[in-house]
Design a protein around this motif. Structure first.
Motif, PDB file in Angstrom:
ATOM      1  N   VAL A  77       0.773  -1.094  -0.051  1.00  0.00           N
ATOM      2  CA  VAL A  77      -0.061  -0.072   0.030  1.00  0.00           C
ATOM      3  C   VAL A  77       0.895   1.138   0.152  1.00  0.00           C
ATOM      4  N   ASP A  78       1.793   1.230   0.686  1.00  0.00           N
ATOM      5  CA  ASP A  78       2.884   2.512   0.776  1.00  0.00           C
ATOM      6  C   ASP A  78       3.256   2.581  -0.511  1.00  0.00           C
ATOM      7  N   MET A  79       4.052   1.433  -1.230  1.00  0.00           N
ATOM      8  CA  MET A  79       4.436   1.574  -2.337  1.00  0.00           C
ATOM      9  C   MET A  79       3.815   2.062  -3.625  1.00  0.00           C
ATOM     10  N   MET A  80       2.350   1.649  -3.466  1.00  0.00           N
ATOM     11  CA  MET A  80       1.316   2.065  -4.440  1.00  0.00           C
ATOM     12  C   MET A  80       0.943   3.598  -4.336  1.00  0.00           C
ATOM     13  N   LEU A  81       1.056   4.009  -2.966  1.00  0.00           N
ATOM     14  CA  LEU A  81       1.096   5.606  -2.748  1.00  0.00           C
ATOM     15  C   LEU A  81       1.946   6.289  -3.415  1.00  0.00           C
ATOM     16  N   LEU A  82       3.319   5.808  -3.145  1.00  0.00           N
ATOM     17  CA  LEU A  82       4.549   6.528  -3.577  1.00  0.00           C
ATOM     18  C   LEU A  82       4.218   6.625  -5.221  1.00  0.00           C
ATOM     19  N   ALA A  83       3.941   5.340  -5.674  1.00  0.00           N
ATOM     20  CA  ALA A  83       4.183   5.319  -7.273  1.00  0.00           C
ATOM     21  C   ALA A  83       2.777   6.328  -7.904  1.00  0.00           C
ATOM     22  N   PHE A  84       1.880   6.171  -6.830  1.00  0.00           N
ATOM     23  CA  PHE A  84       0.741   7.354  -7.553  1.00  0.00           C
ATOM     24  C   PHE A  84       1.272   8.548  -7.666  1.00  0.00           C
ATOM     25  N   ILE A 126       4.583  13.835   3.292  1.00  0.00           N
ATOM     26  CA  ILE A 126       5.231  14.844   2.626  1.00  0.00           C
ATOM     27  C   ILE A 126       5.108  14.304   0.967  1.00  0.00           C
ATOM     28  N   TYR A 127       5.003  13.168   0.866  1.00  0.00           N
ATOM     29  CA  TYR A 127       4.739  12.632  -0.549  1.00  0.00           C
ATOM     30  C   TYR A 127       3.450  12.692  -0.950  1.00  0.00           C
ATOM     31  N   VAL A 128       2.304  12.465  -0.201  1.00  0.00           N
ATOM     32  CA  VAL A 128       1.139  13.099  -0.381  1.00  0.00           C
ATOM     33  C   VAL A 128       0.983  14.480  -0.665  1.00  0.00           C
ATOM     34  N   ALA A 129       1.744  15.192   0.176  1.00  0.00           N
ATOM     35  CA  ALA A 129       1.639  16.673  -0.070  1.00  0.00           C
ATOM     36  C   ALA A 129       2.306  17.248  -1.376  1.00  0.00           C
ATOM     37  N   VAL A 130       2.974  16.334  -1.771  1.00  0.00           N
ATOM     38  CA  VAL A 130       3.867  16.760  -2.991  1.00  0.00           C
ATOM     39  C   VAL A 130       2.766  16.732  -3.898  1.00  0.00           C
ATOM     40  N   GLY A 131       2.236  15.555  -4.016  1.00  0.00           N
ATOM     41  CA  GLY A 131       1.061  15.040  -5.047  1.00  0.00           C
ATOM     42  C   GLY A 131      -0.228  16.299  -4.943  1.00  0.00           C
ATOM     43  N   ILE A 132      -0.396  16.763  -4.051  1.00  0.00           N
ATOM     44  CA  ILE A 132      -1.451  17.604  -3.829  1.00  0.00           C
ATOM     45  C   ILE A 132      -0.837  19.006  -4.430  1.00  0.00           C
ATOM     46  N   GLU A 133       0.147  19.261  -4.240  1.00  0.00           N
ATOM     47  CA  GLU A 133       0.746  20.586  -4.672  1.00  0.00           C
ATOM     48  C   GLU A 133       1.052  20.184  -6.351  1.00  0.00           C
ATOM     49  N   VAL A 134       1.162  19.226  -6.960  1.00  0.00           N
ATOM     50  CA  VAL A 134       1.152  18.996  -8.261  1.00  0.00           C
ATOM     51  C   VAL A 134      -0.105  19.182  -8.975  1.00  0.00           C
ATOM     52  N   VAL A 135      -1.002  18.718  -8.342  1.00  0.00           N
ATOM     53  CA  VAL A 135      -2.362  18.643  -8.808  1.00  0.00           C
ATOM     54  C   VAL A 135      -2.981  20.295  -9.018  1.00  0.00           C
ATOM     55  N   ALA A 136      -2.806  20.731  -7.881  1.00  0.00           N
ATOM     56  CA  ALA A 136      -3.235  22.155  -7.688  1.00  0.00           C
ATOM     57  C   ALA A 136      -2.413  23.213  -8.600  1.00  0.00           C
ATOM     58  N   ILE A 137      -1.285  22.977  -8.809  1.00  0.00           N
ATOM     59  CA  ILE A 137      -0.490  23.756  -9.375  1.00  0.00           C
ATOM     60  C   ILE A 137      -0.754  23.507 -10.891  1.00  0.00           C
ATOM     61  N   SER A 138      -0.852  22.284 -11.224  1.00  0.00           N
ATOM     62  CA  SER A 138      -1.296  22.041 -12.721  1.00  0.00           C
ATOM     63  C   SER A 138      -2.632  22.612 -13.059  1.00  0.00           C
ATOM     64  N   LEU A 139      -3.719  22.559 -12.234  1.00  0.00           N
ATOM     65  CA  LEU A 139      -4.902  23.284 -12.552  1.00  0.00           C
ATOM     66  C   LEU A 139      -4.489  24.942 -12.479  1.00  0.00           C
ATOM     67  N   ALA A 144       3.888  19.653   5.884  1.00  0.00           N
ATOM     68  CA  ALA A 144       4.675  18.576   5.934  1.00  0.00           C
ATOM     69  C   ALA A 144       6.272  18.848   6.141  1.00  0.00           C
ATOM     70  N   SER A 145       6.549  19.866   5.547  1.00  0.00           N
ATOM     71  CA  SER A 145       8.115  20.537   5.645  1.00  0.00           C
ATOM     72  C   SER A 145       8.440  20.462   7.258  1.00  0.00           C
ATOM     73  N   ILE A 146       7.508  21.640   7.774  1.00  0.00           N
ATOM     74  CA  ILE A 146       7.765  21.548   9.153  1.00  0.00           C
ATOM     75  C   ILE A 146       7.584  20.555  10.072  1.00  0.00           C
ATOM     76  N   GLU A 147       6.812  19.527   9.828  1.00  0.00           N
ATOM     77  CA  GLU A 147       6.833  18.351  10.498  1.00  0.00           C
ATOM     78  C   GLU A 147       8.143  17.571  10.406  1.00  0.00           C
ATOM     79  N   ARG A 148       8.563  17.397   9.072  1.00  0.00           N
ATOM     80  CA  ARG A 148       9.902  16.676   8.757  1.00  0.00           C
ATOM     81  C   ARG A 148      11.049  17.517   9.493  1.00  0.00           C
ATOM     82  N   LEU A 202       5.747   8.568   8.399  1.00  0.00           N
ATOM     83  CA  LEU A 202       5.140  10.000   8.568  1.00  0.00           C
ATOM     84  C   LEU A 202       5.849  10.582   7.169  1.00  0.00           C
ATOM     85  N   ASP A 203       6.623   9.969   6.287  1.00  0.00           N
ATOM     86  CA  ASP A 203       7.056  10.528   5.322  1.00  0.00           C
ATOM     87  C   ASP A 203       6.022  10.721   4.227  1.00  0.00           C
ATOM     88  N   GLN A 204       5.311   9.643   4.395  1.00  0.00           N
ATOM     89  CA  GLN A 204       4.201   9.566   3.498  1.00  0.00           C
ATOM     90  C   GLN A 204       3.358  10.958   3.227  1.00  0.00           C
TER      91      GLN A 204
END
Length: 580
Positions: free
Chosen positions: A174-181, A363-376, A341-345, A359-361
């Motif tokens: 599941v972790d690796m699927m999230l990372l690959a996603f 920051i990876y999810v946050a990166v994904g959210i950032e990409v979607v939002a900025i792409s929009l 996520a960066s502050i937590e890290r 917990l690093d997941q």
């Protein structure tokens, strides 16, 4: 919504690919398979295992972790693995170090020791960790002491574990699927950026592509996904991940400046954002190298030098939102999760609290959210800029039309015809007719300029009535007009237009005492491809013919055919062909 659907589909495909590539480890039992250290303590390099076996200064809780010391000892007590399979491997988060020494101490005092370096570490095929083999642990072993020399990261210490089966230390599927996603979500915006840049050559598109590339490298290396395809040295993995994050964060600040609308940032904030972006790539980027000389302070310095980026970017986005920036609203949505996520890290990096690597997941999810939002955001900005450019192009065309059209009659003006004259001659417009209304001044004097303007508009309408692909009417100014013609019977067609003028004016401007006639001077070029004269020369010749027509009684045409262009013009003879 289309962007979101594409991102989801591409990310899911990448996740499935990674799932098929990953080893099917039974990681659900990870929690009971790995053992954390019982205690830890920082020492100098002279302290040996015998001394630490009897030491009383152990810290047996998750406090006072330090990476700015020559060495850190970890103690694993046999009580942790009694009744379970004996540990055989050591694993921890990927980071730089000089060496790791292992000392298995038996009840009879016997010590089995090994000392390994970065080069001996093997990154896991999934997860941000590496492993090292332990010396033999037996039923008689009472304690395992681990000395990490010159650690460059606190999580290298806090996440250190010993385990029997290295496969159980991997992240779950599941972790690796999230990372690959997340990686899939990062790949797709690169394709968008290429498409956008081909249409709209904006700097922020290039900066965004570079930023996404840096974050993709970070996710692949820090998340351990790279190890699915290539086993890179621990030292390389340890440097690339934090370095790429520093580069990505610095590019984010530069992207912010380029992406926001004009006026969304004050001059001071704009300069501060640029300086912060360059500083973030330089300072944390340098400490990410984890050089031997910087080991006492580079871990803490790496996180401290990120603080200006977090503060300035947050302030810049808030300022832009308060100034009414539409793009800044997207950035606020995109960057809130990754800042959190960066502050937590950062807090874990300082050792202020200890948390699992999962917990690093966040920051990876946050990166994904950032990409979607900025792409929009980029898509929205793309269409906004296209609308602005289309409006500007339309306005430019209107201004050009205004500058090349006569405002009273709507015909092409002298400026336009002079600019296009050679082009039109090359297209076959070989007949140049100059038209002048007879006794036009009397109309203005007797009836006023308003009536005179109406007569000019009617005259233009008469000449426009003949407008087709082979006839172009132009107003030069005052009561002078030019008609360019091509094709057969051009002289007869020009004469027909001239004769239509009095009838059109009489029809559209009633109340005139006398008909308004026109005189015309016409030049026909025998071989347009050989012509070398400028517009002004044609005009001078046609003007002489037109005045010849007026001198002959007005309301008539005088014309000539030109075959040679270097001889001086002879007196115009009304209605006769001749060489000039």
């Amino acid at each position: 919504m289309t962007v979101l659907r594409l991102v989801f589909r591409y990310g899911l495909a990448a996740a499935l690919l990674a799932l098929l590539s990953a080893q099917p480890a039974a990681a659900q039992e990870q929690a009971i398979a790995a053992f954390a250290p019982s205690c830890h303590v920082a020492t100098d390099l002279k302290t040996d295992a015998r001394t630490m076996q009897a030491a009383q200064n152990w810290i047996c809780d998750n406090t006072e972790w330090r990476a700015d010391v020559p060495a850190v000892w970890l103690r694993y007590d046999a009580a942790g693995w009694q009744g379970k399979q004996l540990p055989a491997y050591f694993f921890t988060r990927i980071a730089r170090f000089t060496s790791i020494g292992f000392h298995a101490i038996d009840a009879d005092g016997q010590i089995r020791s090994t000392r390994l370096t970065e080069a001996d570490g093997t990154p896991f095929p999934a997860g941000p960790v590496f492993q090292l083999p332990l010396p033999q642990i037996t039923a008689a072993t009472t304690m395992l002491l681990v000395r990490i020399e010159a650690p460059h990261s606190i999580p290298l210490l806090t996440e250190a574990r010993i385990i029997h089966d290295p496969g159980r230390a991997e992240w779950s599927q599941v972790d690796m699927m999230l990372l690959a996603f997340v990686v899939g979500m990062l790949v797709l915006p690169l394709l968008f950026d290429i498409s956008f840049f081909l249409v709209l050559r904006e700097r922020f598109v290039v900066l965004h592509a570079a930023m996404v590339s840096a974050m993709m490298v970070y996710v692949i290396t820090a998340g351990g996904l790279l190890s699915v395809f290539w086993t890179a040295p621990v030292a390389v993995m340890a440097v690339i991940a934090p370095l790429s994050y520093a580069v990505g964060a610095g590019l984010s600040s530069l992207f912010l400046v380029s992406f926001l609308e004009r006026g969304a940032q004050s001059t001071l904030m704009r300069r501060l954002s640029i300086a912060t972006g360059l500083f973030t790539m330089a300072a944390p980027g340098f400490f990410a190298l984890q050089l031997d000389a910087t080991q006492p302070f580079d871990d803490r310095a790496y996180f401290i030098t990120f603080l200006p980026c977090i503060v300035v970017v947050s302030a810049a986005v808030i300022e832009a939102v308060l100034r009414g920036s539409r793009s800044a609203r997207y950035l606020l949505l995109a960057w809130l999760p990754i800042i959190a996520a960066s502050i937590e890290r950062l807090l874990r990096g300082f050792g202020w609290y200890v948390g699992p690597s999962s917990l690093d997941q966040f920051i990876y999810v946050a990166v994904g959210i950032e990409v979607v939002a900025i792409s929009l955001a980029i898509a929205d900005r793309f269409f906004a800029l296209r609308r602005e450019r289309d409006a500007a192009r339309t306005e430019a065309l209107m201004l050009e039309q205004l500058s090349t059209c006569d405002s009273l009659t709507g015909l092409m003006n002298r400026r336009a015809i002079e600019a296009r004259f050679n082009e039109l001659i090359a297209q076959g417009f070989n007949t140049f007719a100059l038209v002048d209304l007879d006794r036009f001044k009397a109309i203005n004097d007797l009836h006023g300029h308003q009536v005179g303007d109406a007569a000019l508009v009617a005259c233009a309408s008469a000449m426009r009535a003949g407008d087709d692909r082979d006839t172009i009417a132009v107003r030069l100014g005052g009561e002078e007009f030019v008609v360019l013609l091509r094709g057969p019977r051009s002289i007869e067609r020009a004469e027909a237009l001239r004769q239509a003028i009095p009838m059109r004016i009489a029809k559209e401007v009633p109340g005139l005492e006398l008909p308004v006639t026109a005189s015309m001077g016409v030049i026909v070029i025998a071989d347009a491809n050989r012509h070398t004269m400028a517009f002004s020369e044609f005009y001078a010749r046609a003007d002489a013919l037109m005045y010849e027509a007026k001198a002959s009684g007005r309301n008539r045409m005088a014309y000539e055919r030109l075959t040679v262009f270097n001889a001086a013009p002879e007196p115009r003879l009304h209605g006769h062909d001749r060489a000039a």
